[in-house]
Scaffold this motif. Structure first.
Motif, PDB file in Angstrom:
ATOM      1  N   LEU A 617      59.245  44.701  30.506  1.00 38.76           N
ATOM      2  CA  LEU A 617      59.441  43.164  29.579  1.00 38.76           C
ATOM      3  C   LEU A 617      61.190  43.032  29.422  1.00 38.76           C
ATOM      4  N   ARG A 618      61.773  43.621  30.882  1.00 36.39           N
ATOM      5  CA  ARG A 618      62.750  43.328  30.901  1.00 36.39           C
ATOM      6  C   ARG A 618      63.150  42.498  31.232  1.00 36.39           C
ATOM      7  N   GLN A 619      62.257  41.864  32.067  1.00 36.56           N
ATOM      8  CA  GLN A 619      62.089  40.925  33.447  1.00 36.56           C
ATOM      9  C   GLN A 619      61.304  39.629  32.954  1.00 36.56           C
ATOM     10  N   ASN A 620      61.865  38.455  33.375  1.00 34.93           N
ATOM     11  CA  ASN A 620      60.800  37.873  34.156  1.00 34.93           C
ATOM     12  C   ASN A 620      59.394  37.674  34.463  1.00 34.93           C
ATOM     13  N   ILE A 621      58.520  37.233  34.457  1.00 33.51           N
ATOM     14  CA  ILE A 621      57.275  37.252  35.094  1.00 33.51           C
ATOM     15  C   ILE A 621      56.925  36.867  36.405  1.00 33.51           C
ATOM     16  N   GLY A 622      56.906  37.182  37.787  1.00 33.80           N
ATOM     17  CA  GLY A 622      56.761  37.120  39.273  1.00 33.80           C
ATOM     18  C   GLY A 622      56.352  36.763  39.416  1.00 33.80           C
ATOM     19  N   ALA A 623      56.168  36.208  40.393  1.00 30.01           N
ATOM     20  CA  ALA A 623      55.046  35.435  41.888  1.00 30.01           C
ATOM     21  C   ALA A 623      53.927  36.846  41.587  1.00 30.01           C
ATOM     22  N   VAL A 624      52.546  36.033  41.377  1.00 24.87           N
ATOM     23  CA  VAL A 624      51.828  37.667  41.777  1.00 24.87           C
ATOM     24  C   VAL A 624      50.035  37.034  42.700  1.00 24.87           C
ATOM     25  N   CYS A 625      49.934  37.257  43.511  1.00 25.04           N
ATOM     26  CA  CYS A 625      48.330  36.877  43.913  1.00 25.04           C
ATOM     27  C   CYS A 625      47.426  38.336  43.981  1.00 25.04           C
ATOM     28  N   PHE A 626      45.995  38.012  44.706  1.00 25.81           N
ATOM     29  CA  PHE A 626      45.515  38.967  44.283  1.00 25.81           C
ATOM     30  C   PHE A 626      44.590  38.508  45.643  1.00 25.81           C
ATOM     31  N   THR A 627      43.376  39.971  46.437  1.00 23.58           N
ATOM     32  CA  THR A 627      43.226  39.122  47.681  1.00 23.58           C
ATOM     33  C   THR A 627      41.908  40.500  47.298  1.00 23.58           C
ATOM     34  N   LEU A 628      41.191  39.700  47.859  1.00 23.26           N
ATOM     35  CA  LEU A 628      39.811  40.677  47.919  1.00 23.26           C
ATOM     36  C   LEU A 628      40.341  41.941  49.026  1.00 23.26           C
ATOM     37  N   GLY A 629      39.949  43.137  49.027  1.00 19.65           N
ATOM     38  CA  GLY A 629      40.473  44.079  50.384  1.00 19.65           C
ATOM     39  C   GLY A 629      40.198  45.412  48.957  1.00 19.65           C
ATOM     40  N   ASN A 630      40.432  46.821  50.993  1.00 18.70           N
ATOM     41  CA  ASN A 630      40.395  48.284  49.569  1.00 18.70           C
ATOM     42  C   ASN A 630      41.774  48.788  49.135  1.00 18.70           C
ATOM     43  N   ALA A 631      41.859  48.828  48.074  1.00 22.92           N
ATOM     44  CA  ALA A 631      42.821  49.950  47.939  1.00 22.92           C
ATOM     45  C   ALA A 631      42.892  50.943  47.056  1.00 22.92           C
ATOM     46  N   PRO A 632      41.791  51.821  47.242  1.00 21.81           N
ATOM     47  CA  PRO A 632      41.317  52.764  46.273  1.00 21.81           C
ATOM     48  C   PRO A 632      42.223  53.932  45.353  1.00 21.81           C
ATOM     49  N   GLY A 633      43.472  53.567  45.108  1.00 22.35           N
ATOM     50  CA  GLY A 633      43.936  54.736  44.896  1.00 22.35           C
ATOM     51  C   GLY A 633      43.246  54.749  43.427  1.00 22.35           C
ATOM     52  N   ASN A 634      43.251  54.154  42.953  1.00 18.27           N
ATOM     53  CA  ASN A 634      42.691  54.748  41.693  1.00 18.27           C
ATOM     54  C   ASN A 634      41.055  54.323  41.133  1.00 18.27           C
ATOM     55  N   VAL A 635      40.524  54.531  40.162  1.00 18.20           N
ATOM     56  CA  VAL A 635      39.174  54.143  39.054  1.00 18.20           C
ATOM     57  C   VAL A 635      39.425  53.646  38.380  1.00 18.20           C
ATOM     58  N   SER A 636      39.940  52.575  37.153  1.00 13.31           N
ATOM     59  CA  SER A 636      39.697  51.494  35.944  1.00 13.31           C
ATOM     60  C   SER A 636      38.282  51.719  35.254  1.00 13.31           C
ATOM     61  N   PHE A 637      38.153  52.365  34.072  1.00 13.23           N
ATOM     62  CA  PHE A 637      37.420  51.406  33.409  1.00 13.23           C
ATOM     63  C   PHE A 637      37.894  50.931  31.696  1.00 13.23           C
ATOM     64  N   ARG A 638      36.966  49.826  31.201  1.00 15.42           N
ATOM     65  CA  ARG A 638      37.043  49.198  30.321  1.00 15.42           C
ATOM     66  C   ARG A 638      35.795  49.923  29.617  1.00 15.42           C
ATOM     67  N   LEU A 639      36.219  50.312  28.599  1.00 14.42           N
ATOM     68  CA  LEU A 639      35.221  51.275  27.750  1.00 14.42           C
ATOM     69  C   LEU A 639      34.686  50.387  26.309  1.00 14.42           C
ATOM     70  N   ASN A 640      33.955  50.646  25.683  1.00 15.64           N
ATOM     71  CA  ASN A 640      33.528  50.496  24.536  1.00 15.64           C
ATOM     72  C   ASN A 640      32.855  51.427  23.185  1.00 15.64           C
ATOM     73  N   THR A 641      33.745  52.697  23.098  1.00 11.43           N
ATOM     74  CA  THR A 641      33.562  53.216  22.437  1.00 11.43           C
ATOM     75  C   THR A 641      34.464  53.274  21.312  1.00 11.43           C
ATOM     76  N   GLU A 642      33.577  54.295  19.861  1.00  9.08           N
ATOM     77  CA  GLU A 642      34.774  55.026  18.813  1.00  9.08           C
ATOM     78  C   GLU A 642      34.609  56.523  19.020  1.00  9.08           C
ATOM     79  N   ASN A 643      33.514  57.171  20.329  1.00 10.08           N
ATOM     80  CA  ASN A 643      34.170  58.722  20.297  1.00 10.08           C
ATOM     81  C   ASN A 643      34.325  58.974  21.847  1.00 10.08           C
ATOM     82  N   MET A 644      35.886  58.749  21.735  1.00 11.42           N
ATOM     83  CA  MET A 644      36.508  58.765  23.386  1.00 11.42           C
ATOM     84  C   MET A 644      36.509  60.028  23.473  1.00 11.42           C
TER      85      MET A 644
END
Length: 809
Positions: A617-644
Motif C-alpha cells: 500500500l506504499r505504492q499506487n495500483i499498477g497495471a495487471v492482466c490475467f490470461t489463461l495458462g499454467n502456473a502451478p506454484g500454489n493451490v488456493s482455496f476459499r473456505l467457509n467454515t468456523e472450524n478451521m
C-alpha cells in the motif's frame, strides 16, 4: 574528603529510603530503555559492515520509466556485471544472485521446505566479492561446475549432523542431485543477505541469455582499490548506448534519445552494500529492509526518555530541599564552602546514578528477550565485551549523574543560611520557571509519543481493513503445488468436494507476495515504443477471480464453455486507462513474447476487473492482466467454515493421499498480506511501549514536583483548613498550576506530532487522514494522568491535621 562525601551520601540515601528508591527506580528504567535502544541502533547501523572489503562493495540499481510504468528496481539485466568487468578496468569483480522461490530438500525419506529467501542461484565470483569465510572447500573453485552448491554450516548440521560435508550430495525438489562444493560460516544476522543455499548460476539457463531489457538479477560489484563510485557511474551512459541501445533499436526502431524525448528513461546507479538495509526500498529486494527514519526516531526517543528520567531526579531532589535546607544552613554557618556542598550533592547524585545504572543493566538483561521479540532482532549483551564499551558506559554513568544532579546541587547549595534558619526558604521565580519548564518538556514528549502511537495504530488498522479489491479472509494458500506433479488438478477437485470449501484455483500469481512477471503490451498491429504499456502479466485458471473475491466491472469472467477464451485477456482499470480505452471490451492487444524478433501474441479483452492492491500500500495500483495458462506454484482455496483446524486436517489428508512424503506447507492469505508490513508493526509495538514508559517516568517526575509543592505549602494548607477550606478546595489549589503546564505542553506537542506523522505517512500511497480527535484524546489523556498523579499528593496534603503543620508557628 571523598570518603567523607561518600559516607554522608550513603547515610542520606538510607535515611530517605522511599525517596531513594523512587529516584533509583526512575533512573534505572530510563537508563535501561536507553541501553536497549542503543543496542537496537547499533545493530541497525552495523548491517553488512563486517566484510573485509565492505567499503568497495556496491549493488547496481536501475530506475525505469517505460510504457506508463515507473519502477525503482534492485535488479539488473543478466549480462550487466560481466560487461562492466570486461569493458572497464575500474571494476575488480562482479557477482549475481537470482532468487526463484523455495526448494524442497530431501532428508532421509522426508522432504523439507526451505524458504525462498534462504536460496539463490549465484555466480562463482560471489565469494570474491563477499568475504564469506569458507570453512570447508575451495572458494576459488566453488560453483564453477554444474549441479553444485555451497551451503552454510547451519544447513550442514541440519541435514548431515556435521560441518565437513564437501563432496556429499543433496537432493533438491525431489529430483535433482547437487554436489556440495563448499561450506561457509553462517552469515551473520546483521546482513541483508539471508542465504543458506548458493546454487551454481550455471544451472540457471536464463542467466546465459544476452538480454539487456529484462531486469531479474541482483548484481554486486567489487570496485578496485582507490576507485570512487562516481567514476563507475560515469561510464553507465556509454554502457547503455553500447548494449541496451541496439536492442531497443531492434525492437522498436527507437533510440535511447527517442525514449528520453517521450518521457521514458533508464538509469543505473550504485548503492554501497552497507546502505542497503537502511536506505533501500526497491522492487525485488533480496530480503525486507528497514528504514533509517526508525533509527533516528528511536535514537531521539532514547535521548528524551533518559532526559525525562534525569529531570525526574531534579524534581524529586528539589522536592526534598525543604527537609535539607536547615542542614545546608547549619553547615554554612559552621564554615562549609558552597563548593563543598556542591561536591557533596554531586557525589550523592553520582552514587545514586551508579546504583541505578547497575540495576538498569540487570533490567536490560531481563527485558532483552522481550525487546528482541518486539523488534524482531536477535541481539545480545555481548556488545559489552568490546574493550571500548566499559569505559564509554562509565563515562555515560558519570555524565548522567552530573546532568541529573547538577540542578539540585547548585540550587540547594545556594540557600542563604540566615533565611533558611529563620524558616524563610524562598526559591524565587527563576527556579520556579525552570521546574515548570521541566514539567512542560516531560509531558510534551509524552503527548508527542501518544499521538504518534495512535496514528501508527490507525494506519496499521487501515491497512488490515482496507477494501483491497479482493477478499483476503479465509483463503488458504497451499505452497509448493509442484510437488503434486500431474495430480494438481485432481487434488484441487478432491478438495472442492469438501463442503467447507467454496472455490479453488491453481496459480503461483497471487495479490500477496508471490510470483511476478511483467510484459509489454501494445494495441494490435502497433508495435511502437510510444504505444507500449508495461503490465504485470499473470497466468491463471478459470476459477481465479471467483476464488480471490475480485469484481468484474465490465465484460465477463473466463468461461470454460468458450474455447476462444484461450486467447482472451482480463485487464484491470489501470491498464484500461493506460491504453486510453473507455470501453475496452472486444479490443485486441498484443504481448511482446520475444524482444529481439518482435514475436507477439494477440489477445482479446473480455473483461475489466476492479483495481486491486497486488503490491504494498506504499505504492499506487499498477497495471495487471490475467490470461489463461499454467502456473502451478500454489493451490488456493476459499473456505467457509468456523472450524478451521478440522478443515485444514481434511485437506492435509487428501494431500498426503495424492503426494505421500511431500511436506504440506500452507499459510492464510491475510497472514501473507500482514507480513508485508512487519516493519511498521514492530515500530508500532515499540512506539506503544516507549510511550507508556515515557508517561510512567513523566508521572514519577510530576509526583515528585507535586510532593515538593505540597511540602512547601504545608502551613498555607493548614491555615486554609482552619479557615474552613474543604479537601476539594485544597486539591484544586494544588492541581491547577500543574494542569496549566500540561495545557502548554499539549499546545507545543500537537504541531510537532502532526509534522512527524505527516512525514511518516508520505511513504504510503494509501493512508489515513490525521484526525483532530487524535490530538484531543492525547491531550485529555495527559491531563487525566497528570490530575491523578497530582491529586494523590494533594489529597494526602489536604488530609494532614492542621495542628501538626501549624505547631511550630
Amino acid at each position: 574528603m571523598l570518603r567523607n562525601y561518600f559516607k554522608i551520601a550513603m547515610r542520606n540515601l538510607w535515611r530517605n529510603k522511599g525517596f531513594s528508591a523512587t529516584n533509583i527506580f526512575g533512573l534505572s528504567i530510563g537508563i535501561a530503555t536507553c541501553l536497549l535502544i542503543m543496542l537496537y541502533v547499533l545493530d541497525e547501523i552495523s548491517y553488512d559492515r563486517f566484510y573485509s572489503n565492505a567499503d568497495r562493495i556496491y549493488r547496481l540499481n536501475s530506475d525505469i520509466k517505460f510504457g506508463g510504468n515507473q519502477m525503482r528496481l534492485a535488479v539488473m539485466p543478466a549480462p550487466t556485471g560481466a560487461a562492466l568487468v570486461r569493458d572497464y578496468p575500474l571494476v575488480e569483480a562482479a557477482a549475481r544472485i537470482r532468487q526463484t522461490g523455495s526448494i524442497l530438500v530431501k532428508k532421509g525419506n522426508e522432504n523439507i521446505k526451505e524458504d525462498g529467501q534462504n536460496v539463490g542461484y549465484a555466480d562463482s565470483t560471489i565469494f570474491k566479492v563477499f568475504s564469506f569465510p569458507m570453512l570447508y572447500g575451495n572458494p576459488d573453485k566453488a560453483l564453477t561446475e554444474p549441479h553444485t552448491l555451497v551451503i552454510s554450516e547451519r544447513i550442514a548440521q541440519k541435514y548431515f549432523g556435521e560441518s565437513d560435508v564437501v563432496g556429499k550430495t543433496m537432493i533438491l525438489d525431489d529430483k535433482q542431485p547437487y554436489k556440495i562444493a563448499g561450506v561457509i560460516q553462517n552469515i551473520p544476522t546483521n546482513s541483508h543477505l539471508k542465504i543458506d543455499f548458493f546454487l551454481t548460476m550455471l544451472d540457471h539457463e536464463d542467466s546465459k541469455i544476452d538480454n539487456w531489457v529484462s531486469h531479474n538479477y541482483t548484481t554486486y560489484l567489487l570496485l578496485k582499490e582507490g576507485v570512487k563510485p562516481a567514476q563507475v557511474e560515469a561510464v553507465f551512459d556509454n554502457l547503455l548506448l553500447k548494449y541496451v541501445g541496439p536492442q531497443i533499436k531492434q525492437a522498436f526502431g527507437s533510440t535511447l534519445n527517442d525514449l528520453k524525448k517521450s518521457g521514458s528513461y533508464l538509469n543505473y546507479s550504485l548503492m554501497p552494500v552497507s546502505d542497503i538495509h537502511l536506505y533501500s526500498d526497491r522492487v525485488a529486494e533480496v530480503s525486507p529492509n528497514s528504514n533509517v527514519q526508525y533509527v533516528y526516531i528511536f535514537s531521539a526517543v532514547a535521548f528524551f526518555i533518559l532526559l525525562i528520567a534525569c529531570i525526574n531526579f531534579m524534581n524529586l531532589a528539589t522536592a526534598r530541599s525543604a527537609n535539607r535546607a536547615k542542614e545546608v544552613g547549619v553547615r554554612k554557618v559552621l564554615g562549609s564552602y558552597r563548593s563543598s556542598l556542591i561536591y557533596q550533592f554531586l557525589t550523592e547524585s553520582i552514587l545514586l546514578t551508579g546504583i541505578a545504572f547497575v540495576l538498569a543493566l540487570g533490567i536490560g538483561v531481563m527485558l532483552l528477550p522481550l525487546f528482541n521479540d518486539l523488534a524482531g532482532k536477535q541481539m545480545t549483551m555481548s556488545v559489552i565485551e568490546h574493550p571500548l564499551i566499559i569505559p564509554v558506559l562509565l563515562l555515560f554513568t558519570l555524565f548522567t549523574g552530573l546532568l541529573a544532579g547538577s540542578y539540585p546541587a547548585f540550587f540547594l547549595s545556594a540557600f542563604e543560611p540566615i533565611q533558611v534558619l529563620k524558616g524563610k526558604l524562598s526559591q524565587g521565580a527563576k527556579s520556579s520557571s525552570l521546574r515548570s519548564s521541566l514539567v512542560v518538556f516531560q509531558f510534551l514528549a509524552s503527548v508527542f509519543l501518544i499521538i504518534c502511537t495512535v496514528v501508527i495504530y490507525q494506519q496499521l488498522t487501515f491497512i488490515q481493513n482496507k477494501q483491497l479489491g479482493f477478499n483476503k479472509e479465509q483463503v488458504l494458500i497451499i505452497n509448493d503445488a509442484s510437488a503434486l506433479g500431474n495430480s494438481t488438478e485432481s487434488f484441487k477437485n478432491e478438495v472442492l468436494r469438501l463442503e467447507e470449501v467454496k472455490n479453488g484455483t491453481i496459480t503461483g500469481y497471487l495479490p500477496v507476495p508471490s510470483w511476478r512477471s511483467d510484459n509489454l503490451y501494445f494495441p494490435e498491429g502497433e508495435i511502437r515504443q510510444d504505444k507500449a504499456v508495461s503490465i504485470q502479466s499473470w497466468n491463471v485458471d478459470y476459477d481465479y477471480i471467483q476464488t480471490m473475491g475480485m469484481q468484474i466491472i465490465k465484460g465477463r469472467d473466463f468461461d470454460k464453455q468458450l474455447q476462444t477464451d484461450s486467447s482472451g485477456i482480463i485487464i484491470n482499470e489501470t491498464a484500461a486507462k493506460l491504453f486510453g480505452y473507455s470501453n475496452p471490451i472486444g479490443r485486441r492487444i498484443s504481448a511482446l513474447t520475444d524482444f529481439k524478433t518482435q514475436q507477439t501474441r494477440a489477445y482479446t479483452i473480455v473483461g475489466v476487473v476492479k483495481n486491486f492492491n497486488f503490491e504494498s500500500l506504499r505504492q499506487n495500483i499498477g497495471a495487471v492482466c490475467f490470461t489463461l495458462g499454467n502456473a502451478p506454484g500454489n493451490v488456493s482455496f476459499r473456505l467457509n467454515t468456523e472450524n478451521m483446524p478440522a478443515t485444514i486436517s481434511k485437506i492435509e489428508a487428501k494431500w498426503k493421499t495424492i503426494a505421500p512424503g511431500q511436506p504440506f506447507n500452507y499459510q492464510f492469505m491475510d497472514e501473507a498480506f500482514t507480513n508485508v508490513y512487519q516493519s511498521e508493526q514492530k515500530v508500532g509495538k515499540l512506539f506503544i511501549t516507549f510511550a507508556l514508559l515515557a508517561i510512567f517516568i513523566a508521572c514519577l517526575g510530576l509526583f515528585g514536583l507535586s510532593a515538593y509543592s505540597a511540602e512547601q505549602r504545608t502551613k498555607e494548607i493548614g491555615i486554609r483548613k482552619v479557615l474552613g477550606a474543604s479537601i476539594s478546595n485544597i486539591v484544586a489549589l494544588l492541581s491547577k498550576d500543574f494542569l496549566k503546564l500540561i495545557l502548554i505542553a499539549n499546545g507545543i506537542a500537537f504541531p510537532l506530532a502532526y509534522w512527524a506523522m505527516s512525514t511518516w505517512l508520505q511513504d504510503f500511497a494509501f493512508k489515513v487522514n490525521i484526525q483532530w480527535w487524535v490530538f484531543l484524546i492525547a491531550g485529555i489523556a495527559a491531563l487525566l494522568i497528570a490530575l491523578l498523579t497530582v491529586s494523590f499528593q494533594a489529597i494526602k496534603a489536604a488530609l494532614i491535621n492542621p495542628v501538626k503543620s501549624l505547631r511550630s508557628e
